[in-house]
Design an enzyme around this catalytic site. Structure first.
Site, mmCIF file in Angstrom:
data_model
loop_
_atom_site.group_PDB
_atom_site.id
_atom_site.type_symbol
_atom_site.label_atom_id
_atom_site.label_comp_id
_atom_site.label_asym_id
_atom_site.label_seq_id
_atom_site.Cartn_x
_atom_site.Cartn_y
_atom_site.Cartn_z
ATOM 1 N N HIS A 376 84.801 0.447 -14.870
ATOM 2 C CA HIS A 376 83.545 0.019 -15.497
ATOM 3 C C HIS A 376 83.423 0.456 -16.949
ATOM 4 O O HIS A 376 82.310 0.470 -17.486
ATOM 5 C CB HIS A 376 82.349 0.583 -14.722
ATOM 6 C CG HIS A 376 82.055 -0.115 -13.442
ATOM 7 N ND1 HIS A 376 81.310 -1.270 -13.357
ATOM 8 C CD2 HIS A 376 82.418 0.182 -12.167
ATOM 9 C CE1 HIS A 376 81.215 -1.654 -12.095
ATOM 10 N NE2 HIS A 376 81.876 -0.792 -11.359
ATOM 11 N N LYS A 573 67.307 -1.360 -21.228
ATOM 12 C CA LYS A 573 68.556 -0.881 -20.638
ATOM 13 C C LYS A 573 68.692 0.595 -20.967
ATOM 14 O O LYS A 573 67.884 1.152 -21.724
ATOM 15 C CB LYS A 573 69.753 -1.659 -21.182
ATOM 16 C CG LYS A 573 69.888 -1.633 -22.702
ATOM 17 C CD LYS A 573 71.084 -2.452 -23.173
ATOM 18 C CE LYS A 573 70.836 -3.927 -22.977
ATOM 19 N NZ LYS A 573 71.995 -4.661 -22.501
ATOM 20 N N ARG A 574 69.703 1.229 -20.413
ATOM 21 C CA ARG A 574 69.966 2.630 -20.722
ATOM 22 C C ARG A 574 70.101 2.803 -22.239
ATOM 23 O O ARG A 574 70.684 1.956 -22.911
ATOM 24 C CB ARG A 574 71.247 3.064 -20.000
ATOM 25 C CG ARG A 574 71.568 4.539 -20.079
ATOM 26 C CD ARG A 574 72.573 4.909 -18.987
ATOM 27 N NE ARG A 574 73.709 4.007 -18.985
ATOM 28 C CZ ARG A 574 74.850 4.226 -19.631
ATOM 29 N NH1 ARG A 574 74.988 5.311 -20.369
ATOM 30 N NH2 ARG A 574 75.850 3.374 -19.555
ATOM 31 N N LYS A 579 75.067 0.692 -27.189
ATOM 32 C CA LYS A 579 74.196 -0.444 -26.867
ATOM 33 C C LYS A 579 73.318 -0.824 -28.050
ATOM 34 O O LYS A 579 72.697 -1.876 -28.058
ATOM 35 C CB LYS A 579 73.355 -0.113 -25.627
ATOM 36 C CG LYS A 579 74.203 0.051 -24.362
ATOM 37 C CD LYS A 579 73.344 0.410 -23.158
ATOM 38 C CE LYS A 579 74.180 0.678 -21.915
ATOM 39 N NZ LYS A 579 74.800 -0.534 -21.358
ATOM 40 N N THR A 681 74.691 -6.658 -16.819
ATOM 41 C CA THR A 681 74.062 -7.571 -15.856
ATOM 42 C C THR A 681 72.633 -7.892 -16.275
ATOM 43 O O THR A 681 72.067 -8.882 -15.815
ATOM 44 C CB THR A 681 74.056 -6.987 -14.432
ATOM 45 O OG1 THR A 681 73.443 -5.699 -14.439
ATOM 46 C CG2 THR A 681 75.473 -6.883 -13.883
ATOM 47 N N LYS A 685 70.274 -11.380 -15.791
ATOM 48 C CA LYS A 685 68.918 -11.407 -15.232
ATOM 49 C C LYS A 685 67.943 -12.096 -16.189
ATOM 50 O O LYS A 685 67.100 -12.892 -15.768
ATOM 51 C CB LYS A 685 68.452 -9.978 -14.929
ATOM 52 C CG LYS A 685 69.259 -9.284 -13.846
ATOM 53 C CD LYS A 685 69.072 -7.777 -13.868
ATOM 54 C CE LYS A 685 70.095 -7.086 -12.980
ATOM 55 N NZ LYS A 685 70.162 -5.633 -13.193
#
Length: 844
Positions: A376, A573-574, A579, A681, A685
């Site tokens: 991952h 998100k985290r 990110k 993901t 969504k």
């Protein structure tokens, strides 16, 4: 009939006991709900609380899964089916009630049953706490996979840890993240069933002794260990449109002795219960702080704890029908969800060799044929390692086995690639020490690769990167071992459950087959050209936005107002530097400056919504949260921008909050540095619920762009190849000096504009961007991002065209169902087939 049922319902209507527990009508559900209030919870109409209402409904729905659950396990045995065991340290399940109701196709009947009693299903669902047994995408993926395995009637089991405290509850105080314990089990968990008969010993520490077996062979015995017990808790996982109900089995740690009677009799009560307390810390908390040695040791013990218990359970189940291990890999498939369960390879070998006394070569053949590994990450520093010292202390026999695996493997490497010791060093499971830099360690990813028959990435780009860069040597040695399995999400939760109005519109237009075949959404494509359908779609999206507005205005106690016509721009998100929530913040400040400098500027109103948690020990990520809130505080209180720009940080991001954000989101921020997000993901969504994506060519964004078309997505930034070419001579200072808007934004942050009481507060962020080399290429992508956001604003002006793009995005999400992902795993990695349960005949 309970007294409550007589008070609330027509007492002349009787139901059989079977109907009360199994019936799927509103009347049967109502009766079961009332019976549980009285007989399970011991409450009457005057003493019941909102929590009681939730618990009663949860038990009523669980009742309707029990018989299916039992019949499912019986069917798997009678079919002599090969079973899949999905091992994961995380299962981010969220709330269970709504998802179970959807999968049992009981939403309408539940709403009717409760409405007649004066209750609302939606209100009752809000009472359930999230089962936050995960940190982010990895755990949520595991939850989706369980849903899909059950829906596809595959004999699958999830195995993990029943953490007493899940991921922390996040509070924001003075802009800072404050972590609070998440005691999700405070009021019990109606979905789980404890299995006191399923309890296994798990051993630690001790020493290894050798002894002859009398046949000329030496065997090993692990002795003088410390023992704790693993107790099973089972949760039913219902499939949609089938009778199958699979199992999530989570392990809770228990002391092998309740307390020490010697200390107790001596009056030392603290010491008497110390062993019990220390033993049970293993399943106490998700992700203990591993910045200290004690935290690392606990983390390793957690990983081995659930692996050991799980493998004992797998062997017990296998031995029910077989006396030899010749068919083990034909009947058992073990999937490692990342490296956390990789110690399973050494544990499998220990069981085969030390306990079952199989020859080493036979044990190794079975292990490799049974185990598969999902990677991952593309970040080398994220690959798990354990020091030889720690692993040898906690699991001495396993370290010996790992050394033997490595010895035999490297011997093969040297034979195949002679005179190439640099290759040997790179692929070795043991990483040699460098004095003063790193200790001697075990590379768990290398162990997972060597000990498995398949390794998969989770997006096309990710798989190519791990084959080309991260595990290039292994991919060369084992060219058939690596393959791609692009992640997916379950449409049952992420559309049908979280966005029932949109789901209803879709079903009305094209039927309900999309619930199990998401490619059916392509039937929406011609409807994107239907003005009436677009109008209905737009109304539902606006209703979703209004729900988010209610959450914001309630959280801010009416002190902030949101323009419902503004574009809802969401990055949830985290919180992590790669990110790049920071890039989004720089855009917000840029918009703010443009409005400040040109008050008459015609801009598209925008509400920028952030949400996410930073790991408690990740200081830079926590500082980014503080910056977001500081920027929000300034912008939201400036009268010049109040009606045109809002910045919101929604605290305590979790599955249930995501389910409220997705339906109303219009722009999905997927802006990680290209080559660093394995898949994602959240992007799926959002798109499934009609949000348009702004993103880099990273992770699954690439495949989403391929599906929806370049005209229906906003792509910006450097590619993986461009970053690789730029990095050797990259100077973030050049971007800082050559872009006036960027220069102003960074000077405001560094000069204390957003932190007047502590002007140096955000200097570490500036340091990382300018002095620290800007590892995540934020400044390199800044101008491209700003220009792409201008394209977003222009596109949003044409609401009719925007809605058309929204419909097209949802319509092209067929590939991104976890059903498709699991079908691919089943076919090319697990080699398992469906076993359909027929409740009418109890046959398979």
């Amino acid at each position: 009939m309970s007294q409550l049922a007589k008070q609330f319902t027509d007492s002349s209507t009787e139901l059989s006991a079977y109907e009360s527990y199994h019936g799927l009508t509103a009347q049967a559900i109502q009766r079961s709900f009332l019976d549980h209030l009285e007989f399970t919870l011991a409450k009457d109409r005057f003493s019941m609380t909102e929590l009681d209402q939730y618990l009663a409904l949860a038990h009523a729905i669980r009742d309707r899964m029990i018989e299916r659950w039992l019949r499912t396990q019986d069917a798997y045995y009678r079919a002599d089916a090969k079973r899949v065991y999905y091992l994961s340290m995380e299962f981010l399940m969220g709330r269970t009630l709504g998802n179970a109701i959807i999968n049992l196709n009981l939403r309408d009947e539940c709403q009717k049953a409760l409405a007649e009693l004066g209750y609302a299903l939606e209100a009752i669902q809000e009472i359930e706490p999230d089962a936050g047994l995960g940190n982010g995408g990895l755990g949520r993926l595991a939850a989706c996979f369980l849903d899909s395995m059950a829906t596809l009637a595959l004999p699958g089991y999830g195995y993990g840890i029943r953490y007493e405290y899940g991921i922390f509850n996040q509070q924001i105080k003075n802009g800072e993240q404050i972590e609070q314990p998440d005691n999700w089990l405070r009021y019990g968990n109606p979905w789980e069933i404890v299995r006191p008969e399923v309890i296994y010993p798990v051993h630690y520490y001790g020493e290894v002794v050798e002894y002859p077996n009398g046949k000329g062979k030496i065997f090993h015995k692990w002795v003088k260990t410390e023992k704790i017990l693993a107790l099973a808790y089972d949760t039913p996982i219902p499939g949609y449109g089938v009778q199958n109900v699979n199992t999530l089995r989570l392990w809770s740690s228990k002391a092998s002795r309740e307390f020490d009677f010697h200390h107790f009799n001596e009056g030392d009560y603290i010491s008497a219960v110390r062993m019990k307390t220390e033993s049970e810390t293993i399943s106490k908390v998700l992700y203990p702080n591993d910045s200290r040695h004690s935290g690392k040791e606990l983390r390793l013990k957690q990983e081995y704890f659930f692996v050991s218990a799980t493998l004992q359970d797998i062997f017990r189940r296998y031995k029910k029908t077989r006396n030899t291990f010749d068919e083990f890999s034909d009947k058992v498939s073990i999937q490692l969800n990342d490296t956390h369960p990789a110690i399973a390879i050494a544990e499998l070998m220990r069981i085969f060799v030390d306990i079952e006394e199989l020859p080493w070569d036979k044990a190794w053949e079975l292990t490799r044929a049974t185990v598969a590994y999902t990677n991952h990450t593309v970040l080398p520093e994220a690959l798990e390692k354990w020091t030889v010292e720690l692993l040898g202390k906690v699991l001495p026999r396993h370290l010996e086995i790992i050394y033997e695996i490595n010895h035999k493997f490297l011997r093969e490497v040297r034979m195949k690639y002679p005179n190439n010791e640099s290759l040997v060093e790179r692929v070795s499971i043991i990483e040699e020490p460098v004095p003063g830099i790193r200790p001697k360690s075990v590379r768990m990813a290398n162990l997972a690769i060597v000990g498995s028959h398949r390794v998969n990435g989770v997006a096309a780009l990710h798989t190519e990167i791990i084959k080309r860069e991260l595990f290039r040597d292994f991919a060369t040695m084992f060219p058939g071992k690596f393959e791609n399995k692009t992640n997916g999400i379950t449409q049952r939760r992420w559309l049908a459950s979280c966005n029932p109005d949109l789901a209803s519109l879709i079903t009305k237009a094209i039927g309900d087959k999309w619930m199990t075949d998401l490619y059916q959404l392509e039937k929406l494509l011609p409807l994107a050209e239907d003005a009436g359908f677009r109008q209905e779609w737009q109304k539902i999206k606006q209703a979703g936005k209004n729900l988010i507005i209610n959450i914001i205005e309630k959280g801010w106690k009416g002190k902030i107002k949101i323009d419902q016509s503004s574009i809802f721009d969401c990055q949830v998100k985290r919180i992590h530097e790669y990110k790049r929530q920071l890039l989004n913040v720089l855009h917000a400040i840029t918009l703010y400056n443009r409005i400040r400098h040109q008050p008459q500027l015609d801009v598209v109103p925008r509400t920028i919504i952030f949400s996410g948690k930073a790991a408690p020990g990740y200081r830079q990520a926590k500082l980014i949260i503080q910056l977001i809130n500081a920027v929000a505080d300034v912008i939201n209180n400036d009268v010049s921008t109040r009606d045109r720009l809002r910045v919101i940080f929604l605290p305590n991001y979790r599955v249930s909050l995501a389910e409220k954000i997705m339906p109303g989101a219009e722009l999905s921020e997927q802006i990680s540095t290209a080559g660093m997000e394995a898949s994602g993901t959240g992007n799926m969504k959002f798109a499934l619920n009609g949000a348009l994506t702004i993103g880099t060519l990273d992770g699954a964004n690439i495949e989403i762009a391929e599906e929806v078309g370049s005209e229906n997505i906003f792509i910006f930034g450097l590619t993986v190849e461009e970053i690789a070419a730029l990095k050797p001579h990259y100077s973030s200072w050049d971007y800082f000096h050559n872009d006036p808007e960027l220069n102003e934004v960074l000077n405001m942050i560094g000069g204390g504009y957003f932190s007047p009481l502590n002007k140096e507060l955000f200097h570490p962020i500036l340091f990382s961007l300018l002095e620290g080399g800007d590892q995540y290429m934020v400044l390199a992508d800044y101008r491209s991002y700003i220009e792409c956001q201008e394209q977003v604003s222009q596109a949003y002006l044409d609401q009719d065209q925007w809605t058309r793009k929204s419909i097209l995005n949802a319509a092209k999400m067929g590939k991104f169902s976890s059903d498709r992902t699991i079908q691919e795993y089943a076919k090319s990695i697990w080699n398992v087939s469906p076993v359909t349960v027929n409740m009418a005949t109890c046959e398979v």
